[in-house]
Design a protein around this motif. Sequence first.
Motif, mmCIF file in Angstrom:
data_model
loop_
_atom_site.group_PDB
_atom_site.id
_atom_site.type_symbol
_atom_site.label_atom_id
_atom_site.label_comp_id
_atom_site.label_asym_id
_atom_site.label_seq_id
_atom_site.Cartn_x
_atom_site.Cartn_y
_atom_site.Cartn_z
ATOM 1 N N HIS A 124 -20.778 -42.644 -97.613
ATOM 2 C CA HIS A 124 -20.238 -41.724 -96.621
ATOM 3 C C HIS A 124 -21.222 -40.626 -96.248
ATOM 4 O O HIS A 124 -21.270 -40.204 -95.093
ATOM 5 C CB HIS A 124 -18.951 -41.095 -97.153
ATOM 6 C CG HIS A 124 -18.091 -40.516 -96.075
ATOM 7 N ND1 HIS A 124 -17.515 -41.284 -95.102
ATOM 8 C CD2 HIS A 124 -17.743 -39.240 -95.801
ATOM 9 C CE1 HIS A 124 -16.836 -40.513 -94.284
ATOM 10 N NE2 HIS A 124 -16.959 -39.259 -94.677
ATOM 11 N N TYR A 140 -11.046 -39.345 -97.231
ATOM 12 C CA TYR A 140 -11.459 -40.678 -96.813
ATOM 13 C C TYR A 140 -12.062 -41.448 -97.993
ATOM 14 O O TYR A 140 -11.669 -42.584 -98.295
ATOM 15 C CB TYR A 140 -12.471 -40.566 -95.659
ATOM 16 C CG TYR A 140 -13.031 -41.899 -95.235
ATOM 17 C CD1 TYR A 140 -12.312 -42.737 -94.386
ATOM 18 C CD2 TYR A 140 -14.268 -42.336 -95.723
ATOM 19 C CE1 TYR A 140 -12.823 -43.980 -94.028
ATOM 20 C CE2 TYR A 140 -14.778 -43.573 -95.358
ATOM 21 C CZ TYR A 140 -14.049 -44.389 -94.514
ATOM 22 O OH TYR A 140 -14.546 -45.614 -94.164
ATOM 23 N N ARG A 144 -10.363 -44.839 -100.084
ATOM 24 C CA ARG A 144 -11.045 -46.119 -100.345
ATOM 25 C C ARG A 144 -11.136 -46.389 -101.848
ATOM 26 O O ARG A 144 -10.886 -47.503 -102.305
ATOM 27 C CB ARG A 144 -12.432 -46.121 -99.703
ATOM 28 C CG ARG A 144 -12.378 -46.209 -98.170
ATOM 29 C CD ARG A 144 -13.770 -46.377 -97.596
ATOM 30 N NE ARG A 144 -14.486 -47.474 -98.233
ATOM 31 C CZ ARG A 144 -14.514 -48.721 -97.764
ATOM 32 N NH1 ARG A 144 -13.897 -49.015 -96.650
ATOM 33 N NH2 ARG A 144 -15.181 -49.650 -98.404
ATOM 34 N N GLN A 155 -8.368 -53.730 -94.873
ATOM 35 C CA GLN A 155 -9.495 -53.831 -93.944
ATOM 36 C C GLN A 155 -10.036 -52.422 -93.720
ATOM 37 O O GLN A 155 -9.304 -51.449 -93.900
ATOM 38 C CB GLN A 155 -9.009 -54.371 -92.576
ATOM 39 C CG GLN A 155 -8.280 -55.679 -92.626
ATOM 40 C CD GLN A 155 -9.194 -56.821 -93.038
ATOM 41 O OE1 GLN A 155 -10.376 -56.820 -92.708
ATOM 42 N NE2 GLN A 155 -8.656 -57.779 -93.792
ATOM 43 N N LYS A 156 -11.270 -52.330 -93.282
ATOM 44 C CA LYS A 156 -11.892 -51.004 -93.116
ATOM 45 C C LYS A 156 -11.035 -50.082 -92.230
ATOM 46 O O LYS A 156 -10.789 -48.924 -92.566
ATOM 47 C CB LYS A 156 -13.294 -51.163 -92.530
ATOM 48 C CG LYS A 156 -14.037 -49.853 -92.524
ATOM 49 C CD LYS A 156 -15.412 -49.956 -91.936
ATOM 50 C CE LYS A 156 -16.098 -48.604 -91.888
ATOM 51 N NZ LYS A 156 -15.354 -47.539 -91.262
ATOM 52 N N GLU A 157 -10.532 -50.654 -91.093
ATOM 53 C CA GLU A 157 -9.756 -49.816 -90.153
ATOM 54 C C GLU A 157 -8.456 -49.332 -90.805
ATOM 55 O O GLU A 157 -7.974 -48.240 -90.505
ATOM 56 C CB GLU A 157 -9.360 -50.570 -88.882
ATOM 57 C CG GLU A 157 -10.403 -51.490 -88.276
ATOM 58 C CD GLU A 157 -10.561 -52.786 -89.066
ATOM 59 O OE1 GLU A 157 -11.645 -52.931 -89.683
ATOM 60 O OE2 GLU A 157 -9.638 -53.609 -89.102
ATOM 61 N N GLU A 158 -7.900 -50.152 -91.705
ATOM 62 C CA GLU A 158 -6.640 -49.747 -92.353
ATOM 63 C C GLU A 158 -6.858 -48.537 -93.253
ATOM 64 O O GLU A 158 -6.007 -47.657 -93.352
ATOM 65 C CB GLU A 158 -6.091 -50.899 -93.198
ATOM 66 C CG GLU A 158 -5.466 -52.001 -92.384
ATOM 67 C CD GLU A 158 -5.127 -53.200 -93.247
ATOM 68 O OE1 GLU A 158 -4.304 -54.012 -92.803
ATOM 69 O OE2 GLU A 158 -5.681 -53.350 -94.340
ATOM 70 N N ASP A 160 -8.801 -46.057 -92.794
ATOM 71 C CA ASP A 160 -8.763 -44.848 -91.953
ATOM 72 C C ASP A 160 -7.320 -44.413 -91.705
ATOM 73 O O ASP A 160 -6.979 -43.246 -91.764
ATOM 74 C CB ASP A 160 -9.425 -45.113 -90.592
ATOM 75 C CG ASP A 160 -10.913 -45.374 -90.745
ATOM 76 O OD1 ASP A 160 -11.485 -44.879 -91.726
ATOM 77 O OD2 ASP A 160 -11.490 -46.092 -89.899
ATOM 78 N N GLN A 161 -6.486 -45.401 -91.414
ATOM 79 C CA GLN A 161 -5.090 -45.095 -91.105
ATOM 80 C C GLN A 161 -4.343 -44.555 -92.337
ATOM 81 O O GLN A 161 -3.576 -43.606 -92.242
ATOM 82 C CB GLN A 161 -4.433 -46.382 -90.615
ATOM 83 C CG GLN A 161 -2.971 -46.271 -90.316
ATOM 84 C CD GLN A 161 -2.372 -47.678 -90.161
ATOM 85 O OE1 GLN A 161 -3.064 -48.637 -89.793
ATOM 86 N NE2 GLN A 161 -1.101 -47.799 -90.476
ATOM 87 N N TRP A 162 -4.638 -45.123 -93.522
ATOM 88 C CA TRP A 162 -3.915 -44.694 -94.723
ATOM 89 C C TRP A 162 -4.307 -43.310 -95.198
ATOM 90 O O TRP A 162 -3.542 -42.652 -95.894
ATOM 91 C CB TRP A 162 -4.073 -45.729 -95.855
ATOM 92 C CG TRP A 162 -3.280 -46.959 -95.532
ATOM 93 C CD1 TRP A 162 -3.756 -48.198 -95.267
ATOM 94 C CD2 TRP A 162 -1.852 -47.029 -95.370
ATOM 95 N NE1 TRP A 162 -2.733 -49.045 -94.946
ATOM 96 C CE2 TRP A 162 -1.550 -48.365 -95.004
ATOM 97 C CE3 TRP A 162 -0.808 -46.113 -95.485
ATOM 98 C CZ2 TRP A 162 -0.256 -48.784 -94.757
ATOM 99 C CZ3 TRP A 162 0.492 -46.532 -95.236
ATOM 100 C CH2 TRP A 162 0.753 -47.848 -94.880
#
Length: 414
Positions: A124, A140, A144, A155-158, A160-162
Motif C-alpha cells: 500500500h 484498507y 485485507r 476479489q480486490k474490488e470487494e 474496497d467495499q468491505w
Amino acid sequence: MSDHQQLPQEKGLDHTLDLLKEGYYFIMNRSNKFDSRIFETRLLGEKAICLVGEQEAKLFYDNEKFQRKNAAPGRIQKTLFGKGGVQGLDNLDHRYRKAMFMSLMTADKLEEIRQFIREEWKNHLFDAQNDVNVYEAAKYVLTRVALRWTGVPFQKEEADQWVDEFSDLFEHAADVGPKHWKARRSRQKAEEWLEDLVQQVRKETINVDQNRALYQFSLHKDPNGELLKLNIVAVELLNLLRPIVAIAIYIDFALLAMYDYPAEAERIREGNGREFIQEVRRFYPFFPFTAARVKQDFTWNNYEFKKGTLTLLDLYGTNHDPVIWEDPNRFKSERFQNWQGNPFSFIPQGGGEFDIGHRCAGEWITIDILHETVDFFSKEISFDFPEQDFDYSMNDIPALPQSNIIITNIQIIQ
Ligand code: HEM
C-alpha cells in the motif's frame, strides 16, 4: 443493626445525555466528585453502578457475581456486537464459544498475521505518490489482512467495499440518527454475505483453507454437539473481522504519539516498539467501559449489589488511575520496561482471564499488529507530517484525531 453503606448516588432522572457529553471522562468525573471508586447513577432509564480501579476490576470479573446476559444495550448489539455473540454468553456456553476464538490465537497464526500486515503495508505505501491519510490507509490494509487471515475469499474490488461496511460497525455504534441506521444496514448486509459463505462451506460447494476461522467456525459445535446457527457463525466471524479493522484507531494514535513525542519515536527505532504500543493502548481512549449485570445479590465492602443491576467498569479511567500509574497523564513508554502488572490494572481491552472471562480474544493480535506497524513506519519508511489538525475530542466515542493523521514525502529507507 445493618453494616450496609449507602452507595454515593448521583441525583436526577437519567444521565445518558451527560454520558454522551462527557464521553471518556463520565465515570472519572463522578468518581472524583464523590471521592469514591464506586457510585450509582441512572443510564438508559435504569439504575447503573459504576466502578473504576484495580480492586473494582477484580470484583467486576468475578463470574460468581456478574453475568453478561442482557448487559449490552440493544442499539450496541444491533451495530457493534451482533445478536447472540460471545460477548453476551455466560458459564458453559461462554467457555465453549470463547475456546473457539482462542484456538485461533496460536504462535503460528500470530506470526502469520504479522507477515500479512507487513506485506499489506508494503503493497500500500511503497508506491504512494501523494499524501496518505493514515486512518483510511490502515482500514484498507487491515480489511485485507482480516479477510486473508480468516480465510474469507474476496476479489480486490470487494475488499474496497468491505472497508466501509466493517468500519460503520465501530465508527457509528454510539451515534444516533442516520449514521446509526447506516451501521445497522451494514451489519445486516455483512451478516447475510457471511451466512451465505458459511452455507457454502457446509455444503462443500466452495473450497476454503481448513486452518482458518471461516472453516473452523462453520463446523464448530456447541456444548450439545450441534453446529451453530448460520447467523451466529456470521456474528462471530464479524467479531474477528470488525475489530481487526478497528485497530486502525490505535494505529492513528500511534502515529500521533510519534509526532507529539519524537523522543518516544526514537525509542521504537532502538527496539522498544512493544513498550511504545503498550503505552499507546494505555494512554489513548478507545473503549470507555464495559458492562455486566449483577448475577445474584451480594455485599462487597459493605455495599449491597442487587441481582440484575447494570454495572459498568471504567476501562479508560482504570488505565489513568493515579493509584496504579505514576503520572498517568504523561505518555511515557518506559513505564512498561519491567512492568509487573496484573490482569486487573492494565485493561484497555478488558481484564481478568481470556478463557473463563470476557477479556478481549484479540488482545495478542492487536499487540502484534501494532508492533509490526510501528516498526514498519519507523524502520522501513521515512515521512513528514504536514500541518494539520491533530486534536481529538474526549466526547467522541471512538475518539480520533481530526485530520485522521496525514503523512507526506513518503520514502523507502534503503
Ligand atoms: C482494536 C482494538 C481492540 C480493542 C480496544 C478491544 C477491546 C475489547 C474490549 C473492551 C472487550 C470487552 C471486555 C469485557 O467486556 O470484559 C473486548 C472483547 C472482545 N474482543 Fe476485543 N478489542 C480490540 C481488538 C480485538 C480484535 C483484533 C479481536 C479479534 C481478532 C477482538 C475480539 C474480541 C472478542 C471476540 C471479544 C469478546 C470476548 C468475550 O466476551 O469473551 N478484539 N475487546
